[in-house]
Design a protein around this motif. Structure first.
Motif, PDB file in Angstrom:
ATOM      1  N   GLU A   1     -10.849  58.245 -67.424  1.00  0.00           N
ATOM      2  CA  GLU A   1      -9.895  58.779 -66.448  1.00  0.00           C
ATOM      3  C   GLU A   1      -8.460  58.470 -66.874  1.00  0.00           C
ATOM      4  O   GLU A   1      -7.576  59.337 -66.815  1.00  0.00           O
ATOM      5  N   LEU A   2      -8.218  57.221 -67.318  1.00  0.00           N
ATOM      6  CA  LEU A   2      -6.876  56.860 -67.782  1.00  0.00           C
ATOM      7  C   LEU A   2      -6.518  57.649 -69.037  1.00  0.00           C
ATOM      8  O   LEU A   2      -5.395  58.183 -69.151  1.00  0.00           O
ATOM      9  N   ALA A   3      -7.450  57.727 -70.005  1.00  0.00           N
ATOM     10  CA  ALA A   3      -7.177  58.461 -71.239  1.00  0.00           C
ATOM     11  C   ALA A   3      -6.853  59.918 -70.949  1.00  0.00           C
ATOM     12  O   ALA A   3      -5.928  60.502 -71.532  1.00  0.00           O
ATOM     13  N   ASP A   4      -7.618  60.538 -70.032  1.00  0.00           N
ATOM     14  CA  ASP A   4      -7.364  61.944 -69.677  1.00  0.00           C
ATOM     15  C   ASP A   4      -5.999  62.096 -69.016  1.00  0.00           C
ATOM     16  O   ASP A   4      -5.268  63.056 -69.279  1.00  0.00           O
ATOM     17  N   TRP A   5      -5.664  61.147 -68.152  1.00  0.00           N
ATOM     18  CA  TRP A   5      -4.365  61.247 -67.466  1.00  0.00           C
ATOM     19  C   TRP A   5      -3.223  61.150 -68.477  1.00  0.00           C
ATOM     20  O   TRP A   5      -2.254  61.913 -68.396  1.00  0.00           O
ATOM     21  N   ILE A   6      -3.332  60.228 -69.407  1.00  0.00           N
ATOM     22  CA  ILE A   6      -2.279  60.096 -70.427  1.00  0.00           C
ATOM     23  C   ILE A   6      -2.149  61.382 -71.225  1.00  0.00           C
ATOM     24  O   ILE A   6      -1.047  61.868 -71.483  1.00  0.00           O
TER      25      ILE A   6
ATOM     26  N   ALA B   1      -4.664  49.423 -73.223  1.00  0.00           N
ATOM     27  CA  ALA B   1      -5.022  49.166 -71.827  1.00  0.00           C
ATOM     28  C   ALA B   1      -6.475  48.713 -71.798  1.00  0.00           C
ATOM     29  O   ALA B   1      -7.389  49.520 -72.025  1.00  0.00           O
ATOM     30  N   MET B   2      -6.701  47.407 -71.567  1.00  0.00           N
ATOM     31  CA  MET B   2      -8.057  46.872 -71.573  1.00  0.00           C
ATOM     32  C   MET B   2      -8.807  47.378 -70.346  1.00  0.00           C
ATOM     33  O   MET B   2      -8.297  47.326 -69.217  1.00  0.00           O
ATOM     34  N   VAL B   3     -10.039  47.883 -70.569  1.00  0.00           N
ATOM     35  CA  VAL B   3     -10.824  48.517 -69.503  1.00  0.00           C
ATOM     36  C   VAL B   3     -11.734  47.483 -68.864  1.00  0.00           C
ATOM     37  O   VAL B   3     -12.553  46.857 -69.548  1.00  0.00           O
ATOM     38  N   PRO B   4     -11.624  47.268 -67.573  1.00  0.00           N
ATOM     39  CA  PRO B   4     -12.531  46.329 -66.908  1.00  0.00           C
ATOM     40  C   PRO B   4     -13.957  46.882 -66.910  1.00  0.00           C
ATOM     41  O   PRO B   4     -14.174  48.081 -66.710  1.00  0.00           O
ATOM     42  N   SER B   5     -14.940  45.996 -67.141  1.00  0.00           N
ATOM     43  CA  SER B   5     -16.368  46.388 -67.156  1.00  0.00           C
ATOM     44  C   SER B   5     -16.583  47.573 -68.088  1.00  0.00           C
ATOM     45  O   SER B   5     -17.299  48.526 -67.770  1.00  0.00           O
ATOM     46  N   TRP B   6     -15.996  47.514 -69.292  1.00  0.00           N
ATOM     47  CA  TRP B   6     -16.002  48.658 -70.196  1.00  0.00           C
ATOM     48  C   TRP B   6     -17.391  49.071 -70.654  1.00  0.00           C
ATOM     49  O   TRP B   6     -17.618  50.225 -71.015  1.00  0.00           O
ATOM     50  N   SER B   7     -18.363  48.153 -70.650  1.00  0.00           N
ATOM     51  CA  SER B   7     -19.696  48.470 -71.164  1.00  0.00           C
ATOM     52  C   SER B   7     -20.584  49.142 -70.131  1.00  0.00           C
ATOM     53  O   SER B   7     -21.702  49.532 -70.443  1.00  0.00           O
TER      54      SER B   7
ATOM     55  N   HIS C   1     -11.052  49.405 -74.760  1.00  0.00           N
ATOM     56  CA  HIS C   1      -9.663  49.624 -74.351  1.00  0.00           C
ATOM     57  C   HIS C   1      -9.212  51.038 -74.724  1.00  0.00           C
ATOM     58  O   HIS C   1      -9.784  51.679 -75.609  1.00  0.00           O
ATOM     59  N   VAL C   2      -8.218  51.494 -73.987  1.00  0.00           N
ATOM     60  CA  VAL C   2      -7.558  52.777 -74.274  1.00  0.00           C
ATOM     61  C   VAL C   2      -6.304  52.467 -75.098  1.00  0.00           C
ATOM     62  O   VAL C   2      -5.468  51.656 -74.686  1.00  0.00           O
ATOM     63  N   HIS C   3      -6.192  53.089 -76.266  1.00  0.00           N
ATOM     64  CA  HIS C   3      -5.014  52.893 -77.119  1.00  0.00           C
ATOM     65  C   HIS C   3      -4.098  54.117 -77.010  1.00  0.00           C
ATOM     66  O   HIS C   3      -4.558  55.251 -77.050  1.00  0.00           O
ATOM     67  N   VAL C   4      -2.790  53.856 -76.877  1.00  0.00           N
ATOM     68  CA  VAL C   4      -1.786  54.912 -76.780  1.00  0.00           C
ATOM     69  C   VAL C   4      -0.720  54.659 -77.842  1.00  0.00           C
ATOM     70  O   VAL C   4      -0.301  53.514 -78.051  1.00  0.00           O
TER      71      VAL C   4
END
Length: 598
Positions: A62-67, A46-52, A113-116
């Motif tokens: 937040e997404l990683a924690d939810w997963i 899941a590519m993170v917008p404005s990741w830097s 990005h978040v990898h799952v």
């Protein structure tokens, strides 16, 4: 839906999870590729917008924690984000450092990005919310809901199911008609940790997503604010519901972070995320240990930050035998007995220019060295010294003085200057150091490292004899200034005691001016030396002469000091005196003595 890969590239269970995650936390771009670990159909990025940016990193976390919170329901194997990894293979370790965290490539370090990953992702149960209505019979969707509600799994949406669903809706503060909507069903499945995804229309596509409205967070009835004042550490985990401890934490986290966090009493995903953020952003804990499960010190820090410590106690567990951890019960503060200030050892230091044996002053009748020696020994003994610092000392005079003081004295002499010490009080700690001044006038500074035997304290004994101001063979003042600067450089560090013939006929306490600033004493003071001549309370009758003893001007109160004693570092001059000598029977310099505190 933002997906860069074809949905069919994922295994059924993974595909269902991607769709649900995208619906609940929109804004990420999902994809997979050939070679993804463990394989293309069991991994997603899941590519993170404005990741830097800080906001982008918070959104990705937040997404990683939810997963991770939903790992049991979604069949997750591991998650990687921002240089860290968390895995069901070792869940007790929480988030730990990813092996490629320091890579400059944000894709390799997983910062952008978040990898799952899933170990396997067979199709998981689907709850069709359009089947959760009265009159439906023999429905797997109803059976899963009944299982989550804790009632018999008949498959029929009967009166018992309607009543249990109505009670659950009441706990959420939502519509109480007994027919669960999509978001209510998500909340129920999460609470029960049942692996399933939800869809809205059983007549449409299997992967039809949950509608984006109503909003994800539904209005809930807040848990009553507890009044017991007790928090139990064993109630701080994801399996806990309906807990005063959790309600306290939810209230304090909302205050500390400035967020809206419903007080439900359940340690749900929102509470876990808020606790993780408090650990990471407020306490600045090691990111590897920011798992959202607050420990004792973290709970204390949270209560302290929001000013809620009054009347609060923290206990190990909620059992009858649980022990109170904070504050410690019935423990009277220990009053330490007042310890007197340690008495620092003191020694007596004497300093004297003994006058060369070969000196012959025009018009002055002076006895031989053998005739002067007894008077000089008597003067030194009257000071009762532990340390003696001498100038104009040769090999014979050094040996004669040491023998005259007694068998308990050791000495080190070099280049006309010497250090003598009582061996029952002091001992040499290392090799002496001697330095020739660079003006090549054959004048030195000698430093002897000594140790006080009783206390073990170490210090340096420094002796020097500077150039005479009126020496006809040299530019006396210029040479003396150079020697003073080099003496200060050689004695820069450590605890030190100094004995010096400064050859300075200027009044010791004269106000500094342009000319006086060139004299040795202002230069020594600037190098943090405390001089006996400048300690007003130590010398009887104010300012006395220290040179040409026995002359008519000997008693002049405003006379000048030629010699001086000094101390620096941790050593202090406590008191001192000037002992008059007879220039014809001892030396033409008076004897200086000082009591020094090591």
């Amino acid at each position: 839906m933002s997906v860069t890969s074809n949905l069919t590239e994922w295994d059924a269970g993974a595909r269902q999870c991607v769709i649900e995650a995208d619906q609940l936390l929109p804004g990420f771009s999902w994809g997979t590729y050939n070679g993804h670990h463990p394989r293309q159909g069991l991994a997603a990025d899941a590519m993170v917008p404005s990741w830097s940016t800080p906001a982008g990193r918070r959104r990705g976390q937040e997404l990683a924690d939810w997963i991770w919170v939903n790992r049991a329901r979604l069949g997750i194997w591991y998650v990687i984000f921002d240089g860290r990894i968390i895995s069901t293979t070792r869940p007790e370790q929480g988030w730990i450092r990813y092996f490629d965290a320091d890579s400059q490539d944000p894709s390799r370090s997983h910062k952008n990005h978040v990898h799952v990953s899933w170990k396997s992702a067979p199709a998981i149960s689907v709850v069709w919310t359009d089947r959760l209505v009265s009159g439906v019979t023999n429905s797997d969707s109803v059976r899963l809901v009944q299982r989550a509600l804790g009632i018999p799994q008949t498959g029929a949406y009967d009166a018992a199911t309607l009543a249990a669903a109505t009670a659950f809706q009441a706990s959420l503060g939502d519509t109480r008609d007994g027919e669960l909507g999509p978001l209510q069903t998500i909340a129920l499945l999460n609470r029960a940790k049942i692996r399933a995804t939800i869809r809205t229309d059983s007549s449409g596509a299997v992967d039809q997503p949950v509608p984006s409205t109503p909003p994800l967070v539904v209005q809930v009835v807040e848990y009553p604010m507890p009044t017991s004042g007790r928090l139990y550490l064993d109630r701080i985990n994801q399996d806990v519901t309906n807990s005063d401890t959790v309600a306290y934490l939810q209230t304090w986290l909302a205050m500390a972070l400035g967020i809206s966090l419903p007080r439900t009493g359940d340690y749900d995903a929102a509470t876990l995320a808020a606790a993780t953020r408090f650990q990471r952003d407020v306490l600045r804990d090691n990111p590897e240990f920011c798992d959202g499960i607050l420990g004792l010190k973290q709970v204390i820090a949270l209560a302290t930050k929001v000013g809620a410590t009054n009347g609060i106690t923290i206990w190990r567990d909620s059992s009858a035998g649980g022990s109170q951890l904070w504050p410690k019960p019935n423990v009277q503060p220990r009053i330490e007995p007042t310890q007197p200030e340690p008495v620092r050892p003191r020694i007596t230091v004497a300093g004297l220019n003994v006058l060369r044996r070969t000196d012959r002053e025009s018009g002055k009748k002076r006895l031989t060295w053998r005739q002067r020696l007894p008077g000089l020994i008597d003067a030194l003994k009257s000071a009762r010294p532990d340390l003696v610092l001498l100038q104009e000392l040769d090999k014979k005079t050094a040996a004669d003085i040491a023998n005259g003081l007694g068998s308990g004295w050791f000495y080190h002499r070099e280049r006309g200057i010497g250090v003598m010490w009582r061996q029952d009080v002091l001992e040499r700690a290392d090799q002496p150091i001697s330095k020739l001044y660079s003006d090549n006038d054959n004048r030195y500074v000698t430093s002897v490292p000594l140790r006080h035997k009783a206390s073990g304290l170490r210090f340096w004994a420094d002796v020097t004899h500077l150039e005479n101001e009126s020496d006809p063979n040299t530019d006396g003042p210029a040479a003396r200034r150079l020697q003073t600067r080099e003496f200060c450089a050689a004695t820069k560090n450590g605890a030190r005691i100094m004995g010096a013939d400064l050859n300075d006929a200027t009044a010791a306490r004269a106000n500094p001016n342009a000319e006086q600033a060139k004299k040795p004493r202002p230069m020594l003071a600037a190098a943090n030396w405390t001089l006996l001549s400048q300690v007003r309370t130590t010398v009887p009758n104010g300012k006395l002469k220290s040179h040409w003893g026995g002359r008519k001007t000997d008693s002049a109160v405003n006379g000048a000091w030629i010699d001086d004693l000094g101390a620096k570092g941790d050593i202090r001059i406590i008191s001192g005196r000037l002992i008059r000598t007879d220039p014809t029977r001892c030396s033409d310099h008076h004897l200086l003595a000082a009591e020094c505190e090591l």
